[in-house]
Write a protein that holds these residues in place. Sequence first.
Motif, PDB file in Angstrom:
ATOM      1  N   VAL A  12       0.861  -1.175   0.000  1.00  0.00           N
ATOM      2  CA  VAL A  12       0.000   0.000   0.000  1.00  0.00           C
ATOM      3  C   VAL A  12       0.905   1.235   0.000  1.00  0.00           C
ATOM      4  O   VAL A  12       1.832   1.335   0.796  1.00  0.00           O
ATOM      5  N   TYR A  13       0.609   2.140  -0.932  1.00  0.00           N
ATOM      6  CA  TYR A  13       1.383   3.365  -1.098  1.00  0.00           C
ATOM      7  C   TYR A  13       0.490   4.579  -0.888  1.00  0.00           C
ATOM      8  O   TYR A  13      -0.732   4.479  -0.927  1.00  0.00           O
ATOM      9  N   SER A  14       1.139   5.717  -0.723  1.00  0.00           N
ATOM     10  CA  SER A  14       0.474   7.008  -0.819  1.00  0.00           C
ATOM     11  C   SER A  14       1.260   7.821  -1.834  1.00  0.00           C
ATOM     12  O   SER A  14       2.493   7.786  -1.834  1.00  0.00           O
ATOM     13  N   LEU A  15       0.557   8.539  -2.682  1.00  0.00           N
ATOM     14  CA  LEU A  15       1.213   9.406  -3.661  1.00  0.00           C
ATOM     15  C   LEU A  15       1.048  10.847  -3.202  1.00  0.00           C
ATOM     16  O   LEU A  15      -0.075  11.321  -3.012  1.00  0.00           O
ATOM     17  N   ALA A  16       2.177  11.528  -3.000  1.00  0.00           N
ATOM     18  CA  ALA A  16       2.173  12.946  -2.646  1.00  0.00           C
ATOM     19  C   ALA A  16       2.310  13.743  -3.934  1.00  0.00           C
ATOM     20  O   ALA A  16       3.276  13.553  -4.685  1.00  0.00           O
ATOM     21  N   THR A  17       1.335  14.600  -4.206  1.00  0.00           N
ATOM     22  CA  THR A  17       1.331  15.407  -5.424  1.00  0.00           C
ATOM     23  C   THR A  17       1.159  16.873  -5.064  1.00  0.00           C
ATOM     24  O   THR A  17       0.566  17.215  -4.042  1.00  0.00           O
ATOM     25  N   ALA A  18       1.688  17.738  -5.930  1.00  0.00           N
ATOM     26  CA  ALA A  18       1.545  19.177  -5.721  1.00  0.00           C
ATOM     27  C   ALA A  18       1.684  19.885  -7.056  1.00  0.00           C
ATOM     28  O   ALA A  18       2.384  19.408  -7.955  1.00  0.00           O
ATOM     29  N   SER A  19       0.998  21.002  -7.176  1.00  0.00           N
ATOM     30  CA  SER A  19       1.120  21.876  -8.337  1.00  0.00           C
ATOM     31  C   SER A  19       0.748  23.274  -7.860  1.00  0.00           C
ATOM     32  O   SER A  19      -0.384  23.495  -7.433  1.00  0.00           O
ATOM     33  N   GLY A  20       1.697  24.187  -7.899  1.00  0.00           N
ATOM     34  CA  GLY A  20       1.445  25.522  -7.360  1.00  0.00           C
ATOM     35  C   GLY A  20       1.173  25.438  -5.869  1.00  0.00           C
ATOM     36  O   GLY A  20       1.903  24.785  -5.136  1.00  0.00           O
ATOM     37  N   ASP A  21       0.075  26.062  -5.431  1.00  0.00           N
ATOM     38  CA  ASP A  21      -0.294  26.032  -4.012  1.00  0.00           C
ATOM     39  C   ASP A  21      -1.128  24.807  -3.650  1.00  0.00           C
ATOM     40  O   ASP A  21      -1.388  24.558  -2.475  1.00  0.00           O
ATOM     41  N   ALA A  22      -1.560  24.037  -4.642  1.00  0.00           N
ATOM     42  CA  ALA A  22      -2.414  22.868  -4.394  1.00  0.00           C
ATOM     43  C   ALA A  22      -1.546  21.641  -4.126  1.00  0.00           C
ATOM     44  O   ALA A  22      -0.529  21.428  -4.783  1.00  0.00           O
ATOM     45  N   ALA A  23      -1.960  20.851  -3.151  1.00  0.00           N
ATOM     46  CA  ALA A  23      -1.227  19.628  -2.801  1.00  0.00           C
ATOM     47  C   ALA A  23      -2.217  18.585  -2.305  1.00  0.00           C
ATOM     48  O   ALA A  23      -3.295  18.920  -1.830  1.00  0.00           O
ATOM     49  N   ASN A  24      -1.816  17.323  -2.402  1.00  0.00           N
ATOM     50  CA  ASN A  24      -2.688  16.243  -1.939  1.00  0.00           C
ATOM     51  C   ASN A  24      -1.873  14.984  -1.692  1.00  0.00           C
ATOM     52  O   ASN A  24      -0.756  14.833  -2.190  1.00  0.00           O
ATOM     53  N   MET A  25      -2.444  14.095  -0.916  1.00  0.00           N
ATOM     54  CA  MET A  25      -1.944  12.730  -0.740  1.00  0.00           C
ATOM     55  C   MET A  25      -3.130  11.810  -0.820  1.00  0.00           C
ATOM     56  O   MET A  25      -4.232  12.170  -0.434  1.00  0.00           O
TER      57      MET A  25
END
Length: 158
Positions: A12-25
């Motif tokens: 099981v993984y988590s993907l950390a993503t971001a673009s500009g001020d937006a981010a998510n996992m």
Amino acid sequence: MRRPWNLVNTPVYSLATASGDAANMNICTYVTPISRRPKCYAVSLEPGSKSCALFSAQGRGVLQLLTTRQASLIRVLGYRSGHVFDKYTYLESRGLLAKWEGRPVLRDAAAYLALQVEDQVEAGDHRLFICQVERSRSQSDRHILMLQDLIQQGLILS
């Protein structure tokens, strides 16, 4: 009897993503290495999810291999939409974030893989990202969180 894709025991993984001020996992279980040289992974995400949009827009992310101690994060990272819930603020307020390669990641993950998207294709109800591993770091090979752990704990397929 469970369906064949629920019989396997995948990490099981988590993907950390971001673009500009937006981010998510998020939570990812449809992940697999697909090449040794160069090291490449396939990561499958749900279109419409914030992680899918950010990964597609930025073309980069950090794949985090979770440990059994992080199973409690499944409900936040997997069940809550990043479109309506700020997962980074939640994680930061609980001291669960660290920095790796200048990017916020989950503290104490078993491994981190910096990914560069090479290609993406619509694949049924998911979008398949073919990614090259730019850098990686292993921290532990013990207590890796597996799909069957989530099933046994009633976190999925219950």
